[in-house]
Design an enzyme around this catalytic site. Structure first.
Site, PDB file in Angstrom:
ATOM      1  N   ASP A  14      39.067  50.019  43.309  1.00  9.25           N
ATOM      2  CA  ASP A  14      39.212  49.466  44.663  1.00  9.25           C
ATOM      3  C   ASP A  14      40.530  49.879  45.311  1.00  9.25           C
ATOM      4  OD1 ASP A  14      36.822  48.202  44.308  1.00  9.25           O
ATOM      5  OD2 ASP A  14      37.667  46.206  43.967  1.00  9.25           O
ATOM      6  N   ARG A  94      49.270  35.545  41.351  1.00 10.20           N
ATOM      7  CA  ARG A  94      49.142  36.176  42.675  1.00 10.20           C
ATOM      8  C   ARG A  94      50.351  35.973  43.588  1.00 10.20           C
ATOM      9  NH1 ARG A  94      45.979  39.740  40.695  1.00 10.20           N
ATOM     10  NH2 ARG A  94      43.775  39.208  40.625  1.00 10.20           N
ATOM     11  N   ASP A 123      41.657  35.447  45.784  1.00  7.60           N
ATOM     12  CA  ASP A 123      42.926  36.171  45.814  1.00  7.60           C
ATOM     13  C   ASP A 123      43.395  36.529  47.212  1.00  7.60           C
ATOM     14  OD1 ASP A 123      43.270  35.945  43.115  1.00  7.60           O
ATOM     15  OD2 ASP A 123      42.151  37.771  42.663  1.00  7.60           O
ATOM     16  N   SER A 174      34.367  42.583  35.562  1.00  8.20           N
ATOM     17  CA  SER A 174      35.567  42.609  36.385  1.00  8.20           C
ATOM     18  C   SER A 174      36.583  41.719  35.682  1.00  8.20           C
ATOM     19  CB  SER A 174      35.235  42.074  37.773  1.00  8.20           C
ATOM     20  OG  SER A 174      36.420  41.664  38.412  1.00  8.20           O
TER      21      SER A 174
HETATM   22  N1  ARG Z   1      38.266  32.745  39.566  1.00  9.88           N
HETATM   23  C1  ARG Z   1      39.588  32.957  39.053  1.00  9.88           C
HETATM   24  C2  ARG Z   1      40.629  32.563  40.043  1.00  9.88           C
HETATM   25  O1  ARG Z   1      40.370  32.601  41.205  1.00  9.88           O
HETATM   26  C3  ARG Z   1      39.817  34.351  38.490  1.00  9.88           C
HETATM   27  C4  ARG Z   1      39.486  35.513  39.346  1.00  9.88           C
HETATM   28  C5  ARG Z   1      39.959  36.769  38.664  1.00  9.88           C
HETATM   29  N2  ARG Z   1      39.339  37.970  39.079  1.00  9.88           N
HETATM   30  C6  ARG Z   1      38.589  38.814  38.330  1.00  9.88           C
HETATM   31  N3  ARG Z   1      38.243  39.914  38.869  1.00  9.88           N
HETATM   32  N4  ARG Z   1      38.204  38.551  37.132  1.00  9.88           N
HETATM   33  O2  ARG Z   1      41.711  32.193  39.679  1.00  9.88           O
END
Ligand code: ARG
Length: 395
Positions: A14, A94, A123, A174
């Site tokens: 990405d 993040r 995110d 992912s």
């Molecule tokens: N759902 C989790 C969060 O928002 C993790 C997201 C992580 N992304 C991934 N591509 N696995 O904190």
């Protein structure tokens, strides 16, 4: 005039696709890539650096691991950081990643930010909040969200632009990793009733194959944070890494939950968070020993609010500071030792001790001499007085 965009870069498909796009479709002649190490595999950092070099960006790798532990993981420990059963990990990384992008943007005098988040996840909220809070006038570009690109389209585009694709082609999961947790999403895992296959777990042993004898450890806390393991004082980063290893070996740290995303989407999530699944219960056990009943009940509410704010990435919300004022005051007594037993996927607290313990052996014991039980008679009589009165007046 030359225009510079600062891209939050993981080296994945990405964010790599974003590089030629920024030049060709968005009119930036200078692309600056920032990869923030919050506990990523060394190979991933190297791959990001190599790809950035190949794609001709001005690249920065920032090792933020120590800062991540001290300024993000430790506050999360003090708040028993959890959201719906998920020891918040992606969410607390993040804001730090975004902060580092801001620092670079100031240094290189960037004209815009770019990130690779989609419009469905959490995110985008976390990353953009920090960017907007710290650099309110900088435009933020999110090509994945603007164009809702499919993976097939991205792969074709990458091939056309000479972006190395590597294992991306047949990548099913992912994955997001940092020192505090690893999240695995995608493919069949999105189905709430699909049992997670063993291959998704990289940090935790299958409990079936974990050692047949329990491992017992002692964690020492000072002011709400772990400072020593088995009596040995350790640097905070080393301590988290060591607990991670011990917990993982014993199969501790697998989490499978339904999660309500910020946007309202209900999703199935799988995590591995070995260190968090040991350190947080230990911390909580010590709080339970030193806090009054009222403090314990109220702290649970405070922790829950803190967890929600942190999950939503609202790192600079004044409410978070307010909650932390309470949390930090309590932590001044969260000092002492906790013993834990790790065994085939479980982690149990088996002992706790603190100089601030609100526990008196003589008072609590069955054959206490100082506690005159006859004094309870009067107090018991008044117990539930209004509830008893209610029974007499109701129809
Ligand atoms: N759902 C989790 C969060 O928002 C993790 C997201 C992580 N992304 C991934 N591509 N696995 O904190």
């Amino acid at each position: 005039m030359s225009k510079t965009v600062v891209l939050v870069y993981s080296g994945g498909l990405d964010t790599s696709v974003c590089i030629p796009m920024m030049r060709e479709d968005y009119g930036f002649d200078h692309v600056v890539t920032v990869t923030v190490d919050v506990g990523l595999p060394a190979a991933e950092i190297k791959q990001a650096e190599e790809k950035a070099k190949m794609l001709g960006t001005e690249h920065y790798t920032i090792d933020a691991r120590q800062e991540f532990v001290d300024e993000y993981i430790f506050p999360a420990i003090k708040a028993n950081g959890d959201y719906q059963g998920y020891p918040i990990s992606t969410s607390i990384a993040r804001p730090l990643i975004s902060l580092k992008a801001v620092e670079i943007a100031k240094k290189v005098k960037g004209d815009a930010f770019c990130h690779g988040c989609t419009g469905k996840g959490n995110d985008q909220f976390r990353i953009e909040f920090v960017m907007r809070a710290l650099m309110p006038d900088m435009p933020i570009i999110a090509p994945m969200r603007e164009h809702t690109m499919t993976r097939t389209w991205e792969i074709e585009y990458a091939e056309k632009k000479g972006i190395p694709i590597g294992q991306s082609k047949d990548k099913i999961w992912s994955i997001d990793e940092n020192l505090w947790g690893r999240s695995i999403e995608g493919g069949h895992l999105e189905e709430p009733d699909y049992a997670p296959p063993e291959e998704i777990f990289h940090w935790t042993k299958n409990p079936v194959d974990a050692p047949n004898t329990p491992t017992e450890i002692t964690l020492t806390f000072d002011n709400g944070v772990p400072v020593a393991l088995n009596g040995q004082k350790m640097n905070s980063l080393d301590l988290v890494l060591k607990v991670h290893e011990i917990a993982g070996t014993n199969g501790v740290g697998r989490v499978d939950i339904m999660e309500d995303r910020i946007i309202g989407l209900k999703v199935r999530e799988n995590y591995e968070c070995p260190a968090a699944r040991v350190i947080i219960p230990a911390h909580k056990a010590l709080e339970d020993l030193v806090c009054t009943a009222e403090e314990r009940a109220f702290k649970m509410l405070v922790d829950q609010q803190w967890g929600k704010l942190a999950y939503e990435g609202l790192w600079y919300d004044p409410f978070k500071d307010d909650l932390e004022a309470f949390i930090n005051r309590i932590q001044t007594r969260v000092t002492g030792d906790v013993k834990l037993r790790l065994f085939k996927g479980s982690c149990t607290v088996i002992g706790r001790a603190s100089k601030y313990a609100l526990y008196n052996e003589d008072l609590a014991s069955f054959d206490s001499k100082t506690f005159d039980q006859s004094e309870a008679v009067g107090i018991v009589k008044t117990h539930g007085m209004q509830a008893r009165m209610y029974r007499t007046v109701k129809d």
